[in-house]
Design an enzyme around this catalytic site. Sequence first.
Site, PDB file in Angstrom:
ATOM      1  N   SER A  36       0.847  -1.175   0.000  1.00 42.48           N
ATOM      2  CA  SER A  36       0.000   0.000   0.000  1.00 42.48           C
ATOM      3  C   SER A  36       0.888   1.232   0.000  1.00 42.48           C
ATOM      4  CB  SER A  36      -0.917  -0.006   1.224  1.00 42.48           C
ATOM      5  OG  SER A  36      -1.766   1.130   1.237  1.00 42.48           O
ATOM      6  N   ARG A  37       0.281   2.408  -0.092  1.00 44.12           N
ATOM      7  CA  ARG A  37       1.061   3.647  -0.031  1.00 44.12           C
ATOM      8  C   ARG A  37       1.618   3.892   1.367  1.00 44.12           C
ATOM      9  NH1 ARG A  37       2.487   5.688  -5.058  1.00 44.12           N
ATOM     10  NH2 ARG A  37       0.670   5.950  -6.418  1.00 44.12           N
ATOM     11  N   HIS A  79      -3.570   2.698 -12.504  1.00 45.30           N
ATOM     12  CA  HIS A  79      -3.434   1.379 -13.123  1.00 45.30           C
ATOM     13  C   HIS A  79      -2.238   1.308 -14.070  1.00 45.30           C
ATOM     14  CE1 HIS A  79      -7.879  -0.043 -12.505  1.00 45.30           C
ATOM     15  NE2 HIS A  79      -7.232   0.144 -11.372  1.00 45.30           N
ATOM     16  N   LYS A  97     -10.712  -3.310 -13.480  1.00 43.00           N
ATOM     17  CA  LYS A  97     -11.316  -2.554 -14.548  1.00 43.00           C
ATOM     18  C   LYS A  97     -11.745  -1.186 -14.009  1.00 43.00           C
ATOM     19  CE  LYS A  97     -14.287  -5.046 -12.797  1.00 43.00           C
ATOM     20  NZ  LYS A  97     -14.325  -5.188 -11.308  1.00 43.00           N
ATOM     21  N   ARG A 165     -14.238  10.134  -4.252  1.00 44.22           N
ATOM     22  CA  ARG A 165     -13.374   9.765  -5.375  1.00 44.22           C
ATOM     23  C   ARG A 165     -14.154   9.641  -6.677  1.00 44.22           C
ATOM     24  NH1 ARG A 165     -13.688   4.881  -7.599  1.00 44.22           N
ATOM     25  NH2 ARG A 165     -14.831   3.247  -6.506  1.00 44.22           N
ATOM     26  N   ASP A 178     -16.176   3.594 -13.680  1.00 50.65           N
ATOM     27  CA  ASP A 178     -16.525   2.720 -12.558  1.00 50.65           C
ATOM     28  C   ASP A 178     -17.686   1.800 -12.892  1.00 50.65           C
ATOM     29  OD1 ASP A 178     -15.957   2.525  -9.417  1.00 50.65           O
ATOM     30  OD2 ASP A 178     -14.894   4.250 -10.229  1.00 50.65           O
TER      31      ASP A 178
END
Length: 336
Positions: A36-37, A79, A97, A165, A178
């Site tokens: 993760s970040r 991505h 996706k 987001r 999305d």
Amino acid sequence: MRETVRWGILATGGIAERFTTDLLTLDGAEVVAVASRTEASAKAFADRFGIPRAYGEWAGLFADDSVDVVYVATPHHAHREAAGLALEAGKAVLCEKALTLNAREAEELVGLARDRGLFLMEAMWMYCNPLIRRLVELVRDGAVGEVRTVQADFGLQGPFAADHRLRDPAVGGGALLDLGVYPVSFAQLLLGEPDTVQAHALISPEGVDLNTGMLLGWDSGASALLSCSLVADTPLTASVTGTLGRIDVPRGFFFPERFTLHRDGREPEEFLAGDDPHSFRHEATEVMRCLRSGATESPLVPLDGSLAVMRTLDAVRERVGVRYPQEAPAPAVTRG
């Protein structure tokens, strides 16, 4: 490839949690690392799922020699970078996706995977669903005759706050990438890439699409009427109508529990899903099957199909005037 496939999970959000939960139920699947970040997020995720290694930055996961395949579950805007770095490190990749923000990025990823001879697949779990695969077989076997129309929708009631987001153009927000990717992918699974694209959308103050209608056309005379929304709870259904009959898929068409085949002069035929139609296990199983056989692409989710979907999504965004800040110039569209 050994019998046990060792997975690394990149990102720790809700979709990563659902995927990992299902992955851990599969024989021959082992989750060996997560990144993760932040180290805190990675460690919390690792503790929850019993994953032995947690990295607070992506590079650690890509350098981990025990990882065979990386599942990329970041937001769309990351991505291209995440999957590209994984491929450059020699890892196979399953990427959520929509595959990328636009077709240009998707072409770069696919080119990289093919140049390196590495496996890459978009995580379009709908394509791996056994009942969707049965629907496709029926259509291709002529059960409804020549396909003339496809209809599908995916909308959520919302409302989503301006700082969510899904309303942030910097992370590929909006309904299209999305949600709209599902109706578009469904239509193109049956009819291929369209020859014409028309679209209309309600645009948010931030510059993303909140409610989008699409009309795709094929030179054969077939058409698809599709929609996606962040402001309306649409039916989430799909239908395929041909010259000899129709298939109706009820709410939740992208992970159906059933569908009904209607043909003139016959009683309706209902087709039912097996156990757990909502599972991510089907796409994970397909990835592992491909890796064990040495395949670099999946026949169920072919890369050329993912590229075609991205070109259509680009065309829709051009029609409605949505451009993400990372894009300069606007996405190129060559179709009429």
